[in-house]
Design a protein around this motif. Structure first.
Motif, short mmCIF file in Angstrom:
data_model
loop_
_atom_site.label_atom_id
_atom_site.label_comp_id
_atom_site.label_asym_id
_atom_site.label_seq_id
_atom_site.Cartn_x
_atom_site.Cartn_y
_atom_site.Cartn_z
N GLU A 152 31.77 -33.18 10.69
CA GLU A 152 31.25 -33.49 12.02
C GLU A 152 32.24 -33.11 13.11
N ALA A 153 33.52 -33.26 12.80
CA ALA A 153 34.55 -32.96 13.80
C ALA A 153 34.78 -31.47 13.96
N ALA A 154 34.39 -30.70 12.96
CA ALA A 154 34.68 -29.26 12.99
C ALA A 154 33.91 -28.57 14.10
N PRO A 155 34.59 -27.76 14.95
CA PRO A 155 33.86 -27.01 15.98
C PRO A 155 32.96 -25.97 15.32
N GLY A 156 31.74 -25.85 15.80
CA GLY A 156 30.82 -24.87 15.22
C GLY A 156 29.79 -25.50 14.31
N THR A 157 29.94 -26.77 13.96
CA THR A 157 28.94 -27.43 13.12
C THR A 157 27.66 -27.62 13.92
N GLY A 158 26.56 -27.10 13.39
CA GLY A 158 25.27 -27.29 14.04
C GLY A 158 24.55 -28.45 13.37
N LYS A 159 23.49 -28.10 12.59
CA LYS A 159 22.81 -29.14 11.82
C LYS A 159 23.64 -29.46 10.58
N TYR A 160 23.49 -30.67 10.09
CA TYR A 160 24.35 -31.07 8.99
C TYR A 160 23.71 -32.24 8.24
#
Ligand SMILES: Nc1ncnc2c1ncn2[C@@H]1O[C@H](COP(=O)(O)OP(=O)(O)O)[C@@H](O)[C@H]1O
Ligand SMILES: [Mg+2]
Lengths: 781, 234
Positions: free
Chosen positions: A485-493
């Motif tokens: 969740e913290a990673a930049p670039g995460t869209g849907k998950y």
């Protein structure tokens, strides 16, 4: 013999190409038939053999020990329908401790004093049967590693001393995951959860209806709702044959295609070879051969190459069967599957019989012709037919060779029809194969759920040679989720945890896939109903519905967890993993059951514009300390079976295409032979070799186009029949996305494929026609 | 002296293992000449004609027609050569039964890629000249032998070839029809057409040509030009 033999031999030698065509056609037909026949046979045998040998239980029932007594159950077998019964055997669900020995999945234990004899004789594969308390025999299919000497500690019930594995066994209908002595059972049973297992064999048990009737008969005298679980041998058979069951409708389709096509092409090739010899037959009769001798000479002439082709075809069929049988062996857990000799014999007898019969029939017709008529054949070949087509084509603004070629089929409609039929079947086969490849691809896509750009797979226990590696750090799903969740670039998950549970009305263990976050975009293909949208709802695969006898809207209770959980089924999903024994739900559904969420995979769609490789690298910096690894793409979706099916269909299709092309080659060959003088005239008037080739090839264009145009819709229809049948025999209902795989843009090249097959077949004779010596051609009267 | 249309130089051709069908033949034919090649059946006349037409290749020697080394042509080139330089007439007509008379006649032009309209005009002209225009739409099977041979001649002349080859053109015809074809060839010759006529019929040879080449067992045994002989006698 000598005169007859000489005629046969010289006939074979003189018509070398035709002889070769007969040989090749039978080769292909025989190879395809041997392969198809063999797979159909082996796909049925292993389970049936084992079932007969081990006197498998037609019906196994599980009873609530609180509702029925052992004495009542013993008496339940005394009905007319039952030929033999075993039990009651005490039964319980135990949960091994999750540790280095393996995952802690619940399993069914049955108390039996021995492997049994008359009903469900359990085959000991290794070790021996327990003789004292503390000993256990594991099923070869058990989730634990089945190996004598291993010790098993139980998490539930608590306070049980460790058990020692003394043997490995297999029940043909998988009546248990493990067996102990009956005297051990009380210790393994949690208070109030004890059960009994009864195993029945019926006098008649061929259909589901008979099994249901048998089940009614044996429970008639028992208290209501005493039975809490049941398994029919038909279900076990279906499960055992699920993988190879996929092959059967496919092989039936290809087998039928190949057989019809071989009959047509072999028949046509033989008939036309004999027909082309009509004049020769006239000469033979003129010099004193009897009609019977003439017939025998021509049957012999066809049988010589057919026998050679058959021999090679059997060889080729066996070669092709090797990898496919190895695949089937894997699926059944058996070994040494082989081509049954009677399949060989049946194919050989069938093909040679067909060749002999066709040759005999057409030779008989030729032999019956009055000698003078036979001699006149070919000399004044009628040119009346198809003249309109010649005129019409001549009016079109086309080069002369093209116009002449296009009109040709109309002069010889019967021959064009025979060639067209061959091309038609070739096109059907290609269309079907392309569609099946696409459909299997869709199934794999549905199975792999690999829509995600990035996946963090569940940390699988690492099974090395010494068993699972102990002390391997297992990633904490919550920590991984936080990193993602913290990673930049995460869209849907979303994340998916696999939890093992029992299900009311089901003998084995089901996988419960518990999602955190919205997994609706994760590539799950719905057959019916809808995706889950709140806790308490579940989506299940078709085999789950079938096995539990439930429908969308029904509820099922998941057991074997801290607390039973009831879910409502809202949708049917396409997913053949774990035999379809899966329940997809939201993780909040299981909250009260406090599931173990160690087996969690994480699925990520990156925001648009994010570089996936860079994202994975960055994420892995955070994940490595947690003991998890992210990778680009979805979970691995490969399957040997699909690869085998694809390879098999490609092989069979190439064979059918080759047979089709040979059929065309034969027809064009006869045509150019017959027209050798006409072609000579053209060449004398200045037709170049290229123009000759053009003329001959265009002579199959109309045929190829028509056959292609008809073959494609037919192939689509066959696919529309076979795919659902394949799904059904594997216990799956296939959604439209799997069946409707043809798109307009693909159909056109497929239809042109017919043209290609035809052109391929015409190429060689066209070359020969272009090369024949004109002077020689013109000398023939 | 004009350049020859045909120049055969020490040409030999043997089929399979038999004796040579054409054995060391040298022959020159000039433009406008009409030559009859006379000989019994099997003496090699058709083989000689096929060599000239590029339908067959000599084992040795050279064949030059209208400046083209025919013996060196490949399959495609010899087809183009026949289209432009040669018209052929056969004993058994060799008309295509599934084409109408008119379509048979335009065939060489169509193969050469001549526009349909232009080819049709030329064919109509030829059919009229040869007196068979009323049969233009008929199929060859309906025609008499003499008529069929006229169609064959029309087809041979379609591309205005410098050389007309005729192999036993009256061999399959009755006497009247034979004389008719013979007259036709004579008229063509009179208009300046170079003709090589193969026959075993001395009368036909006499009526159509001045020059007679006798051939036996593949060899030229006699080459007589009647006018030259007459002049010499005078
Ligand atoms: N294509 C061929 N193959 C084998 N032999 C041939 C062929 N053409 C001609 N011959 C032989 O060559 C000889 C000359 O034949 P041909 O030129 O047809 O003679 P003619 O036209 O004078 O009757 C004959 O002996 C004939 O059998
Ligand atoms: Mg001849």
């Amino acid at each position: 013999m000598s005169a007859l033999g000489k005629v046969v031999r010289s006939g074979v030698a003189r018509r070398r190409v035709q002889t070769l065509v007969i040989g090749l056609t039978t080769l292909m037909a025989v190879a395809a038939a041997v392969l198809g026949g063999t797979l159909t046979v082996v796909s049925d045998a292993p389970f049936d053999d084992a079932f007969a040998r081990q006197h498998g239980a037609h019906l196994s029932l599980r009873f609530d020990a609180g509702k029925v007594s052992a004495g009542q159950l013993s008496a339940s077998g005394d009905t007319e329908e039952v030929s033999a019964a075993a039990g009651p055997f005490p039964t319980a669900t135990v949960t091994p401790r999750a540790d280095k020995e393996g995952p802690g999945w619940p399993m069914t234990v049955v108390g039996r004093s021995g492997p049994g004899r008359d009903v469900d004789e359990v085959a000991l594969l290794d070790g021996r049967w327990p003789v004292r308390a503390g000993e256990i025999v594991l099923s070869a299919d058990s989730p634990l590693i089945p190996e004598p000497g291993r010790r098993i500690a139980l998490a539930r019930p608590s306070g049980v001393p460790t058990l020692t594995v003394v043997g490995v066994a297999r029940s043909v209908t998988r009546t248990a995951d493990a067996w102990v002595l009956p005297s051990q059972m009380p210790a393994l049973t949690e208070p109030g959860s004890g059960g009994y297992q009864m195993l029945y064999r019926f006098t008649r048990a061929g259909t589901a209806a008979r099994i249901i009737a048998g089940g009614k008969a044996v429970t008639a005298s028992l208290p209501q709702k005493a039975a809490v679980g049941e398994q029919s041998w038909l279900t076990a058979k279906k499960n055992a044959e699920r993988d190879t069951a996929l092959y059967v409708p496919f092989l039936v389709a290809f087998g039928a295609l190949g057989l019809i096509m071989s009959v047509l092409v072999v028949g046509n090739v033989v008939a036309s070879a004999v027909g082309a010899g009509t004049r020769r037959i006239g000469i033979l009769k003129a010099v004193g051969f009897t009609p019977a001798q003439v017939v025998r000479a021509h049957v012999g002439q066809a049988l010589v190459p057919a026998a050679a082709g058959t021999g090679l075809g059997v060889l080729a069929g066996h070669l092709f069967a090797v990898p496919v049988l190895a695949e089937a062996e894997d699926a059944y857990g058996t070994s040494s599957l082989a081509v049954a000799p009677w399949v060989d014999l049946a194919v050989i007898a069938g093909v040679l019989g067909l060749v002999a019969a066709t040759a005999w029939a057409s030779a008989l017709r030729a032999g019956r012709l009055r000698t003078v008529d036979a001699l006149a054949v070919g000399r004044n070949a009628s040119a009346e037919r198809g003249r309109w087509a010649v005129r019409l084509a001549g009016r079109l603004p086309l080069p002369q060779p093209v116009a002449l070629g296009l009109a040709r089929p109309f002069a010889r409609p019967a021959r064009a029809l025979a060639m067209g039929t061959a091309v038609l079947f070739g096109t059907v086969a290609v269309t079907f194969t392309v569609g099946m490849g696409a459909s299997l691809g869709e199934v794999m896509k549905a199975k792999a759920h690999d829509v995600a750009d990035v996946t963090v797979p569940e940390p699988l226990p690492d099974f090395g040679p010494g068993g699972p590696v102990a002390d391997r750090p297992r990633a904490d799903p919550a920590a991984v989720a936080a990193a993602v969740e913290a990673a930049p670039g995460t869209g849907k998950y979303y994340s998916a945890a696999t939890v093992r549970a029992t299900v009311s009305g089901l003998t084995g263990i089901a996988h419960v896939i518990a999602f955190t976050g919205d997994a609706s975009w994760g590539g799950y293909t719905m057959v019916e109903g809808r995706w889950i949208d709140k806790p308490g709802e579940a989506v299940v695969p078709t085999p789950f519905l079938t096995a539990t006898g439930t429908r969308i809207g029904d509820t099922v209770t998941l057991g074997g967890l801290a607390e039973p959980v009831t879910v409502r089924i809202v949708g049917e999903v396409l997913d053949p993993r774990n035999d379809g024994m899966q329940v997809f739900t939201d993780v909040r559904t299981l909250a009260s059951a406090r599931p173990d969420l160690t087996d969690t995979s994480h699925h990520i769609a990156v925001t648009s514009g994010t570089d996936v490789a860079a994202y994975v690298d960055a994420l892995n910096k955070d994940l490595t300390p947690l003991g998890a690894t992210a990778r680009a793409g979805g979970l691995d979706g490969g399957s040997d079976m699909v690869v085998t099916l694809d390879a098999l269909s490609a092989t069979l299709t190439s064979m059918l295409v080759a047979v089709a092309a040979l059929g065309v080659l034969n027809g064009v060959l006869l045509d150019t032979r017959e027209r050798v003088r006409e072609i000579g005239v053209h060449k004398a008037l200045g037709m170049t070799p290229r123009q000759t080739v053009t003329m001959v090839i265009t002579s199959v264009v109309v045929t190829g186009l028509v056959a292609g145009a008809l073959g494609v819709p037919l192939g689509v229809t066959v696919h529309g029949w076979v795919m659902p049948a394949m799904g059904e025999s594997a216990g799956l209902r296939l959604p439209d996305s799997v069946i409707a795989v043809y798109h307009g843009a693909e159909l056109l090249p497929l239809a042109l494929g017919g043209l290609l097959i035809a052109a391929l077949g015409a190429l060689l004779p066209a070359g020969w026609a272009a090369r024949t010596r004109t002077a020689t051609a013109l000398r023939t009267e | 002296m004009t350049t020859p249309v045909i120049e055969l130089c020490e040409v030999s051709r043997r089929h399979d293992d038999g004796p040579p069908a054409v054995d060391d033949v040298s022959l020159t034919v000039r433009p406008g000449e009409a030559v009859a090649i006379l000989g019994p059946s099997g003496s090699g006349k058709s083989t000689l004609l096929n060599l000239i037409a590029g339908l067959d290749r000599p084992d040795s020697g050279t064949v030059t027609v209208d400046g083209v080394r025919v013996d060196r042509l490949g399959e495609a080139a010899s087809a183009l050569y026949r289209r432009s330089k040669i018209g052929m007439v056969f004993q058994f007509f060799n008309l295509l039964d599934d084409l109408t008379v008119a379509d048979n006649v335009v065939l060489p032009a169509r193969l050469a890629g001549t526009a349909r309209a232009e080819a049709d005009r030329r064919a109509a002209e030829l059919l009229e000249d040869l007196g068979i225009d009323r049969h233009a739409g008929a199929y060859p099977g309906r025609l008499s032998g003499g008529e069929r041979q006229r169609v064959a001649v029309a087809r041979a002349l379609m591309n205005r070839p410098p050389l007309l080859l005729a192999d036993e053109p009256t061999g399959a015809l009755d006497t009247a029809a034979g004389q008719d074809v013979s007259r036709l060839l004579r008229d063509l010759h009179a208009e300046g057409q170079t003709i090589v006529l193969v026959t075993h019929d001395l009368a036909l040879a006499r009526s159509c040509t001045r020059r007679t080449v006798r051939i036996g067992d593949g060899r030229i045994t006699e080459d007589v030009d009647s006018r030259a002989a007459a002049e010499a006698a005078r």
